[in-house]
Design a protein around this motif. Structure first.
Motif, PDB file in Angstrom:
ATOM      1  N   ALA B 183       0.817  -1.217   0.000  1.00 52.66           N
ATOM      2  CA  ALA B 183       0.000   0.000   0.000  1.00 52.66           C
ATOM      3  C   ALA B 183       0.848   1.264   0.000  1.00 52.66           C
ATOM      4  O   ALA B 183       0.508   2.260  -0.625  1.00 52.66           O
ATOM      5  CB  ALA B 183      -0.935   0.003   1.199  1.00 52.66           C
ATOM      6  N   PHE B 184       1.952   1.239   0.733  1.00 59.44           N
ATOM      7  CA  PHE B 184       2.774   2.449   0.852  1.00 59.44           C
ATOM      8  C   PHE B 184       3.858   2.547  -0.200  1.00 59.44           C
ATOM      9  O   PHE B 184       4.620   3.504  -0.216  1.00 59.44           O
ATOM     10  CB  PHE B 184       3.406   2.512   2.246  1.00 59.44           C
ATOM     11  CG  PHE B 184       2.437   2.947   3.312  1.00 59.44           C
ATOM     12  CD1 PHE B 184       1.889   2.026   4.187  1.00 59.44           C
ATOM     13  CD2 PHE B 184       2.063   4.277   3.413  1.00 59.44           C
ATOM     14  CE1 PHE B 184       0.978   2.417   5.152  1.00 59.44           C
ATOM     15  CE2 PHE B 184       1.147   4.678   4.376  1.00 59.44           C
ATOM     16  CZ  PHE B 184       0.610   3.746   5.248  1.00 59.44           C
ATOM     17  N   ALA B 185       3.932   1.566  -1.081  1.00 59.72           N
ATOM     18  CA  ALA B 185       5.035   1.567  -2.043  1.00 59.72           C
ATOM     19  C   ALA B 185       4.808   2.548  -3.191  1.00 59.72           C
ATOM     20  O   ALA B 185       3.679   2.773  -3.618  1.00 59.72           O
ATOM     21  CB  ALA B 185       5.219   0.162  -2.608  1.00 59.72           C
ATOM     22  N   ILE B 215      -4.594  -3.400  -4.752  1.00 60.23           N
ATOM     23  CA  ILE B 215      -4.237  -2.803  -3.464  1.00 60.23           C
ATOM     24  C   ILE B 215      -3.721  -1.388  -3.695  1.00 60.23           C
ATOM     25  O   ILE B 215      -4.153  -0.428  -3.059  1.00 60.23           O
ATOM     26  CB  ILE B 215      -3.143  -3.632  -2.755  1.00 60.23           C
ATOM     27  CG1 ILE B 215      -3.642  -5.046  -2.456  1.00 60.23           C
ATOM     28  CG2 ILE B 215      -2.698  -2.939  -1.472  1.00 60.23           C
ATOM     29  CD1 ILE B 215      -2.550  -5.984  -1.993  1.00 60.23           C
ATOM     30  N   ASN B 216      -2.787  -1.254  -4.611  1.00 63.27           N
ATOM     31  CA  ASN B 216      -2.123   0.025  -4.824  1.00 63.27           C
ATOM     32  C   ASN B 216      -1.930   0.271  -6.307  1.00 63.27           C
ATOM     33  O   ASN B 216      -1.037  -0.281  -6.930  1.00 63.27           O
ATOM     34  CB  ASN B 216      -0.760   0.003  -4.108  1.00 63.27           C
ATOM     35  CG  ASN B 216       0.023   1.280  -4.299  1.00 63.27           C
ATOM     36  OD1 ASN B 216      -0.302   2.130  -5.124  1.00 63.27           O
ATOM     37  ND2 ASN B 216       1.073   1.429  -3.515  1.00 63.27           N
ATOM     38  N   SER B 217      -2.805   1.080  -6.888  1.00 68.31           N
ATOM     39  CA  SER B 217      -2.714   1.359  -8.324  1.00 68.31           C
ATOM     40  C   SER B 217      -1.740   2.487  -8.638  1.00 68.31           C
ATOM     41  O   SER B 217      -1.461   2.761  -9.794  1.00 68.31           O
ATOM     42  CB  SER B 217      -4.084   1.720  -8.890  1.00 68.31           C
ATOM     43  OG  SER B 217      -5.009   0.703  -8.616  1.00 68.31           O
ATOM     44  N   PHE B 353      -7.059   7.405  -3.776  1.00 67.54           N
ATOM     45  CA  PHE B 353      -6.914   7.015  -2.373  1.00 67.54           C
ATOM     46  C   PHE B 353      -6.473   5.569  -2.289  1.00 67.54           C
ATOM     47  O   PHE B 353      -6.994   4.711  -3.008  1.00 67.54           O
ATOM     48  CB  PHE B 353      -8.253   7.110  -1.634  1.00 67.54           C
ATOM     49  CG  PHE B 353      -8.706   8.518  -1.361  1.00 67.54           C
ATOM     50  CD1 PHE B 353      -9.474   9.206  -2.281  1.00 67.54           C
ATOM     51  CD2 PHE B 353      -8.367   9.138  -0.164  1.00 67.54           C
ATOM     52  CE1 PHE B 353      -9.908  10.511  -2.020  1.00 67.54           C
ATOM     53  CE2 PHE B 353      -8.793  10.428   0.111  1.00 67.54           C
ATOM     54  CZ  PHE B 353      -9.561  11.115  -0.818  1.00 67.54           C
ATOM     55  N   ILE B 354      -5.532   5.288  -1.400  1.00 66.03           N
ATOM     56  CA  ILE B 354      -5.192   3.906  -1.088  1.00 66.03           C
ATOM     57  C   ILE B 354      -5.460   3.727   0.390  1.00 66.03           C
ATOM     58  O   ILE B 354      -4.928   4.466   1.207  1.00 66.03           O
ATOM     59  CB  ILE B 354      -3.701   3.618  -1.359  1.00 66.03           C
ATOM     60  CG1 ILE B 354      -3.399   3.793  -2.846  1.00 66.03           C
ATOM     61  CG2 ILE B 354      -3.339   2.207  -0.898  1.00 66.03           C
ATOM     62  CD1 ILE B 354      -1.928   3.701  -3.173  1.00 66.03           C
ATOM     63  N   GLY B 355      -6.289   2.737   0.728  1.00 72.95           N
ATOM     64  CA  GLY B 355      -6.575   2.576   2.150  1.00 72.95           C
ATOM     65  C   GLY B 355      -7.497   1.418   2.433  1.00 72.95           C
ATOM     66  O   GLY B 355      -7.754   0.564   1.589  1.00 72.95           O
ATOM     67  N   HIS B 356      -8.008   1.444   3.619  1.00 74.63           N
ATOM     68  CA  HIS B 356      -8.817   0.361   4.154  1.00 74.63           C
ATOM     69  C   HIS B 356     -10.199   0.915   4.477  1.00 74.63           C
ATOM     70  O   HIS B 356     -10.311   2.038   4.972  1.00 74.63           O
ATOM     71  CB  HIS B 356      -8.091  -0.147   5.421  1.00 74.63           C
ATOM     72  CG  HIS B 356      -8.761  -1.285   6.087  1.00 74.63           C
ATOM     73  ND1 HIS B 356      -9.051  -1.279   7.429  1.00 74.63           N
ATOM     74  CD2 HIS B 356      -9.166  -2.474   5.609  1.00 74.63           C
ATOM     75  CE1 HIS B 356      -9.629  -2.425   7.742  1.00 74.63           C
ATOM     76  NE2 HIS B 356      -9.714  -3.169   6.667  1.00 74.63           N
TER      77      HIS B 356
END
Lengths: 401, 377
Positions: B183-185, B215-217, B353-356
């Motif tokens: 997610a943080f990459a 997860i992370n686009s 946004f990337i998150g939960h």
């Protein structure tokens, strides 16, 4: 280049009359002395001040003789006073090497002062290492103090205010900063408190004394205050399990116009910042207000040091930068306690560190001033816990009725 | 010294001394955080970077971030000759004490100052689940004009074991390390691809990439064998530099939007009650102050129960001809006007946004409210 520095080249003031200056003493240039002590508006003003001005050359010459210990300090070394190194963890008998940015030099410091056993001490008092503070959740979340904690903080901050006032009364030419430290130490203990700076990460003294180009964290030592100096005294008291932190910059004897302006401006920066404190205001906003106020007078804001949360911990969240365009997180809420402590410089904002690992000085050797209060956010605004009292010494000309 | 006379010498005109900026971009060294599961290939990547014949002088810090360690070990690649010099980087332990820069940052700055020339710093994390705290520490305000800056976060992922690692502990409330690290990459290196499909033929790898993108686009995915990657793809990403990457950010975010629209068939909502990416758009110009409040409610107050890890976007702001870039990592965010909108560009707000627990409806709706000026109905 990214960021655009806010440092503005200040108009220098004539040492003799205070008017804008565009001439400087060639001898001072040759000796690489600070420009602010060497600026004149006309050759006539230069001539008029010559008799007293040339003593600056003599003083500079004397202090730079040899890289070893100035003669005046040899006696002290023999008595066990030593220079501080390695953040307080080491001592040395000789003046360390450094490309000093201004005319100020460290002097030897006295031996460690003791605190009576009955006084409640923070966990760094014995071995110099805070244990609770670094690991605490309060480094990440801003604590809302309980009414009980707030009451304790009022009391502790009141003591801290009294201690600073005592230090202020001791300030005059010829008094050493070590003497000021002794006053602070004894006043704190007399009130039943512990001087928080003492042994905090090995800091060797009970308060910070920052003279002229020192921005903050100056270590009290054997140097006598001189007529014309400005000196900041930063006091923190630990009492009933909480800390109270404040500082003020004082004039020693008669100071020049530039220093008067600097100190007053710094006072106003803090005042302005405090005036916007209330629930809902972003911490980030304080930096904007301070920066605007400083720039108006052509001064710059130190960026490496910030205000901080305070309470049962000496330093905790929030971090409060004093410069503009910072990314500080969070908004103020009632019950939070923190400090605002802008450091304002005559010249550039950059700082450098002395070999002792604590003393921060301006990169260009010009003067710096600071003021600090511990604040409580209330439902409607702010309560200045370390506020001046009617009994506080009348040392700030702009506050006179 | 000779006695100075009664009369002063002639005073000299003051030259306005220009306080030279302490650093030019040459002296500002990028820091890349390298994270990933044990065995994914972090050390392999680091060794590859150090040993590759690239003429760059690179320091590697092995960082036990979060542990109480006063000294870190640094290995510095001496450029042309490729010799490795090991030295100690001392972290002035603690004194959080009212300094703006974390001791890690100060240590890195001292390293840069000591070395004649350092082109890049790699911070290899070990045993670290979540790179976010490190990002917060390294993502400094421009105003500090530091000698170091956060360049990017790179996560090395083991293609063979990724699926298994993502399945992790679904029953526990804490997300697996794999989710957070992806997610943080800014860059995901999909390593050991030879173990998944030796001939290089698609299917399985493409599926993995889809998983990662769900997860992370925002992250760039690079396939590799034994982490042999092209250095130009992983160094000098400038992922946190608003002013530099503005053009890239706009196209980046637009691409992400396209990617997400393409993969609508992948109902990401069900796949992971974990982490996902979504992109919201708003064609009308927004009121900047309202966007700030909106973002702060989401990032600081965890509005709607959403947990946002990263956020990147472009804003079209009322009463401004400037394109504004938005970037956030956890609670730290910044909105910066970067340049004038170009004639050919559609001035639309696009935020990724990337998150939960992200709620697209809520986000789109609440962003819409930011377009309303107080006088409009």
């Amino acid at each position: 280049m990214a960021g655009g520095s806010d440092a503005v080249e200040t108009t220098l003031s004539c040492v003799q009359c205070g008017k804008p200056a565009h001439l400087q003493c060639p001898k001072c240039m040759e000796l690489k002395l600070s420009r602010e002590g060497a600026a004149f508006c006309t050759q006539d003003c230069f001539k008029a001040s010559w008799t007293s001005h040339k003593s600056v050359h003599l003083k500079a010459k004397l202090s730079s003789l040899g890289t070893g210990t100035p003669g005046e300090n040899i006696n002290l070394i023999n008595e066990g006073w030593l220079y501080c190194l390695k953040k307080g963890q080491a001592r040395a008998p000789k003046l360390p090497h450094f490309d000093w940015t201004g005319t100020l030099r460290p002097y030897p410091i006295s031996s460690k002062r003791t605190v009576p056993a009955f006084i409640d001490q923070p966990d760094w008092a014995v071995d110099g290492i805070p244990k609770i503070e670094p690991k605490s959740d309060w480094q990440h979340v801003v604590e809302i103090k309980t009414p009980d904690q707030i009451e304790k903080m009022r009391e502790t901050c009141r003591i801290a205010r009294d201690v600073l006032d005592a230090a202020a009364r001791a300030i005059r030419p010829g008094v050493t900063t070590d003497e000021i430290d002794r006053v602070v130490h004894e006043a704190t203990i007399a009130a039943g408190g512990y001087p928080s700076p003492l042994n905090y990460h090995f800091f060797p003294k009970s308060c910070c004394t920052s003279v002229n180009e020192v921005i903050c964290h100056g270590i009290p030592d054997a140097r006598k205050l001189e007529d014309g100096d400005i000196v900041n005294v930063d006091v923190t008291v630990y009492f009933k399990g909480v800390h109270g932190d404040l500082n003020e910059t004082f004039f020693v004897g008669n100071v020049d116009e530039s220093s008067k302006q600097l100190v007053q401006c710094t006072y106003e920066c803090l005042e302005k910042a405090i005036s916007i404190v209330k629930p809902g205001v972003r911490f980030r906003e304080l930096g904007e207000v301070i920066n605007r106020q400083a720039l108006m007078s052509g001064f710059s804001v130190v960026r490496s040091y910030c205000g901080h949360g305070i309470g049962e911990l000496f330093h905790c969240a929030p971090n409060i930068p004093h410069y503009a365009r910072n990314k500080a997180v969070g908004v103020m809420k009632a019950g939070q306690t923190f400090t605002i402590e802008p450091m304002i410089n005559t010249g550039v904002w950059r700082d450098r560190m002395w070999p002792d690992g604590w003393t921060a000085v301006t990169a260009d050797g010009k003067r710096s001033a600071q003021f600090e209060h511990t604040l409580l956010v209330t439902e409607t605004g702010v309560e200045v816990l370390t506020a001046r009292l009617p009994s506080s010494p009348d040392v700030f000309p702009w506050l006179k009725a | 010294m000779e006695e100075e006379g009664e009369d002063p010498p002639l005073a000299v005109q003051i030259q306005e001394r220009d306080p030279k900026p302490h650093r030019d971009n040459d002296l500002c060294v990028g820091v890349t955080v390298i994270t990933g599961y044990l065995g994914a290939g972090k050390s392999t990547l680091v060794n590859h970077i150090l040993k590759a014949q690239h003429g760059k002088r690179i320091a590697v810090i092995l960082n036990e971030f979060g542990e109480e360690i006063g000294v870190e070990r640094a290995m510095i690649n001496e450029g042309e000759s490729g010799a490795l010099v090991e030295e100690w980087v001392e972290l002035a332990n603690g004194c959080i004490c009212c300094t703006v820069k974390h001791s890690l940052v100060q240590a890195l700055e001292q390293l840069v100052q000591r070395k004649e020339r350092l082109d890049h710093i790699l911070l290899e994390t070990t045993g670290l689940a979540n790179p976010a705290p490190l990002a917060s520490v390294l993502w400094l305000d421009d105003q500090l004009e530091s000698a170091v800056k956060l360049d990017s976060i790179i996560t090395v992922v083991d293609a063979k074991n990724l699926r298994f690692q993502l399945k992790g502990n679904h029953d526990s409330s804490s997300l697996t390390e794999a989710f957070l690290q992806i997610a943080f990459a800014d860059v995901v290196i999909l390593n050991k691809v030879d173990l998944v499909s030796p001939e290089g033929s698609g299917g399985a790898l493409e599926e993995l990439e889809k998983e990662i993108r769900s997860i992370n686009s925002l992250a760039t995915i690079i396939r590799s064998v034994r982490c042999q990657v092209d250095l130009s793809e992983i160094l000098d990403r400038q992922a946190y530099d608003a002013t530099v990457s503005d053009r890239n950010l706009l196209s980046h975010v637009t691409n992400v939007k396209a990617l997400l629209e393409e993969s609508q068939s992948l109902s990401t909502r069900d796949r992971h009650d974990g982490v996902r990416t979504l992109c919201i758009c708003e064609p009308r110009k927004v009121v900047l102050e309202k966007v700030r409040l909106w973002l702060e409610e989401i990032l600081w107050d965890k509005r709607y129960g959403m947990d946002v890890y990263r956020c990147k976007g472009v804003l079209s702001v009322q009463n401004s001809d400037q394109l504004h870039t938005l970037q956030a990592v956890r609670e730290i965010y910044e909105i910066v006007p970067t340049r004038k909108w170009k004639m050919e560009e559609a001035q639309i707000n696009k935020i990724v946004f990337i998150g939960h627990n992200l709620n697209e409806e809520n986000l789109t709706g609440s962003l819409k409210c930011c377009t309303l000026t107080s006088s409009s109905s």
